[in-house]
Design a protein around this motif. Sequence first.
Motif, PDB file in Angstrom:
ATOM      1  N   TYR A   1      -4.058  11.010 -16.528  1.00 58.70           N
ATOM      2  CA  TYR A   1      -3.418  12.276 -16.155  1.00 58.70           C
ATOM      3  C   TYR A   1      -4.166  13.485 -16.713  1.00 58.70           C
ATOM      4  O   TYR A   1      -4.196  14.547 -16.087  1.00 58.70           O
ATOM      5  N   LEU A   2      -4.724  13.317 -17.895  1.00 60.45           N
ATOM      6  CA  LEU A   2      -5.417  14.438 -18.523  1.00 60.45           C
ATOM      7  C   LEU A   2      -6.556  14.895 -17.626  1.00 60.45           C
ATOM      8  O   LEU A   2      -6.714  16.080 -17.319  1.00 60.45           O
ATOM      9  N   GLU A  35      -5.452  16.325 -14.107  1.00 63.55           N
ATOM     10  CA  GLU A  35      -4.875  17.667 -14.214  1.00 63.55           C
ATOM     11  C   GLU A  35      -5.962  18.706 -14.462  1.00 63.55           C
ATOM     12  O   GLU A  35      -6.017  19.747 -13.813  1.00 63.55           O
ATOM     13  N   ARG A  46      -7.201  21.521 -11.704  1.00 60.75           N
ATOM     14  CA  ARG A  46      -6.986  22.943 -11.972  1.00 60.75           C
ATOM     15  C   ARG A  46      -8.268  23.749 -11.933  1.00 60.75           C
ATOM     16  O   ARG A  46      -8.266  24.899 -11.509  1.00 60.75           O
ATOM     17  N   TYR A  95      -8.873  17.564 -24.276  1.00 60.33           N
ATOM     18  CA  TYR A  95      -8.085  18.091 -23.151  1.00 60.33           C
ATOM     19  C   TYR A  95      -7.465  19.441 -23.508  1.00 60.33           C
ATOM     20  O   TYR A  95      -7.543  20.405 -22.741  1.00 60.33           O
ATOM     21  N   MET A 127      -8.088  22.914 -21.696  1.00 56.65           N
ATOM     22  CA  MET A 127      -7.002  23.589 -20.987  1.00 56.65           C
ATOM     23  C   MET A 127      -6.743  24.996 -21.545  1.00 56.65           C
ATOM     24  O   MET A 127      -6.375  25.895 -20.801  1.00 56.65           O
ATOM     25  N   ASN A 128      -6.943  25.159 -22.842  1.00 57.24           N
ATOM     26  CA  ASN A 128      -6.809  26.505 -23.409  1.00 57.24           C
ATOM     27  C   ASN A 128      -7.839  27.442 -22.773  1.00 57.24           C
ATOM     28  O   ASN A 128      -7.522  28.567 -22.387  1.00 57.24           O
ATOM     29  N   THR A 166      -6.956  28.064 -19.162  1.00 60.22           N
ATOM     30  CA  THR A 166      -5.837  28.996 -19.039  1.00 60.22           C
ATOM     31  C   THR A 166      -6.335  30.438 -19.160  1.00 60.22           C
ATOM     32  O   THR A 166      -5.919  31.320 -18.412  1.00 60.22           O
TER      33      THR A 166
END
Lengths: 486, 380
Positions: free
Chosen positions: B309-310, B313, B317, B360, B364-365, B368
């Motif tokens: 999933y990591l 996702e 994105r 991850y 993701m940071n 974002t």
Amino acid sequence: MLGWEFPPFLTGGLGKASYGLAKALSQHADLTLVVPKSDKTYFNENWRVIGLNELASENPDLASLKLSETKPTIRYVEADLDPYLVEDLLKKYPKQALEAFFNSLMPHLSPIQSHPSASNTIQEIKLEQSPIFTPEATPEVTVEQQETELEINIPIFTPEQTSIINSDPEVYGANLLTKIAAYTETVRQLSTEIPFDVIHAHDWMTFPAALQIKQETNKPVVLHIHSLETDRQGSSIVVPEDNLAYRIEQAAMEHADAVISVSEYTRDQLEKHYDIAPETVTPIHNALEPLKANPLPSEQSYATKGIKDKLVVWVGRVTHQKGPAFLLDTAARLTKVAKNVKFVIAGTGDLLPWLIEESAKRKLSDKFLFTGFLAPEKVTALLSQADVFFMPSESEPFGLAAMEAAQFGIPCVISSQSGVAEVLQSALKADYWDTNKLANYLYALLHYEGLRKELIAQSQTELTSITWEQSAQKVLAVYGKILPQE
Amino acid sequence: MTSICFSFQVHQPTLLSDYDFFQIGHTHAYFDHSDNQNREGFIIDERCNSYNKKFIDIIKQSQGHFKASFSISGTALDQLTDYHHNLQHSFKQMVETGCVEMLCQPYYHSLSYLYSTKEFQRQVILHREAIQEKFQVSPKIFRNTETVYGNDIARTVEEMGFLGILSDGTDSLLMGRSANHIYLPLGTRRIRALLKNQSLSADLAVNFFNSTWVNYPLTPVKFVEWIKKQAKNGDSTINLFLDYSIFSQPSFLPFLEKLVLEVLKNKELDFKTPSEVLDTYPVKGTYDVPYSASWAEVGKDLPGWMENYLQREAIERIYRLEDAIKAQGDEELLLSWSNLQTADHFYRMSNQEPKRYDAYINYMNILTDLEQQVKNSASD
């Protein structure tokens, strides 16, 4: 087997762990478990659980033991009776009186000389190490100490007295040492009635009894360490020579035939703070009973959640050991950036008032919800709404609550200073003092769906392989090593 | 005649900086441009000069009979250009021997084909131009990131003018046929597939360094015997696809030197570049790998890069930003977005990586913040 906490009277992980392990062991061994308090009507097991409270209410005469009739009702006790405040007790009882008292219970409890930090003050107190202590034995206490108004009230229990003590509804509380004494005496008497080959004792409250029967029967003793005084009080706070629980733990381990720790972490703590050689300790992790129904929170239960914010949940006693200061610091860091988060504190403890005040002082009171003590079914309801389980403990021998949360499908952020970190690969771990990292983890779990899904999926897989049966097999292997070869 | 065809992958990602959630919305320093000295494992640095020099020596000793190919990722090329001019020059010297062929790949070593053909084509063209500019050669053979392959990828790069494509040569898809031949990718006309010889490649890449392996230490004589055994069946080419990091193993280049001499003792063996292999040998049949682009849609695993999933996702994105980033025409944002596509970032989130959660979260940071930047500059 000697236990202290036991369902349905639970305050922490000890009772659940003792029960889970005993149940699995009973499939392979003829098991009798003696605990201060039990409720026969709660269980319908094929193994014997003797609650001293029940002995007391039925008939103090041990010969008329009845061990099985049952009808289930469930009762829970408030968890705010702190099991661990031995320091307070020491204030109440003159130290020498307690020393004398426990020397009488446990002849092996000798002054600590091996520990590097032990000062030599202890050696001034030369206590008579007689199996049955009498007031006449006190003259060896130095004059100086006698001046401190030494009104020693040494309990030598009659069956009536033990019966009264054993009927106390609380298993911890203010009279803990008296209870331990009564427990020890009752267990000693029981040991003459019930056949057994191994003595298996859970945590320090039962260690005096274990060594007492070992001395009388010469049967091997296994000590099972679920928690240490250095965890409960903080290793920097415990002064070995002044701390009775510490001394009981250490003295007992020195005389045990085998020591089981609930984690490698605890084995390391034993080496660090008790000078116990690591190769003499067998770490055996706790496990979980499989859940009966599908544990994952359904869409529906989320729908019933009354709070729009994301919930970070803490379940457990609010004590120094659990790291409330680091919780607060993490919350401060996280909520500075993430506005839609609330911390739910489910539990009580001596630091709860501090936490409430401090959170207000730091202008974080709107970020905290305090539920007080929650009964297990309420905890379940809370978990079904939780987004993250958070356990920043300073020293956590195991941390069963985190494994339970994972079982409910809640991703966990836990401190590396915990035993459960060794088995829960699917938890995010950081040092308890690294609040920046802890906050970073919480933030990620609350914002990045991939991480959440991955952790939940992984925990569901890994938890199926963590069973009490496995732990029981390891315990049996320990028994095998210490039992005389036939 | 049977030809031995080496292909070395040279790659290093643009490393991500440690980026915690406090930085989101405040700093945009996504990449660690320091010299990567503290990195674990293999890194491209000045030590590689001596490896390349040795490699060129081996070519010269063989009087031009030893040949090989290299595929240098765009992120690695950037680092050569920015920090290691001598090393870049030594690669150029290799090409100038006429014995080294340069291959083409997506510039950012990305898995872009699985998410966006348009982005994939942009990166392939970018890389082809970079190779032309830096080495004055025009690559004809394509090696996709991590050799991800499918009929449609072969078709796409055929349309872009490539004559050959490297593939892993999965046994189950060969249906009993040997990987040591040239195949025609199903649905193509001109482009040819070169398949990796899995076992002999693994013998060099993995077993060679394993002291508990039954054949340890592997001698050039033994290895040539194995090649000859396969060549006896009339196979055309033994394709050995390896990572350039193998050069940093002290025993490898001396082994290679002896291996070249040993091979050249045999009249029925030689070395060829991928293009020469395609020019020399006939097509043996069609090679059918029906899926690839559809992997992402059908949720098929790409072990290592898209298995949890990591990774899904994160990769989904990053590609969701494509249209917005390209519409804005901000070069800085495009560059950041491109460097975030590198497959290594996702590999660090794979199941066997102990720090996958940290990798991850860090990614993701950053992502974002990039998303916020894109949003903000769109509303400006």
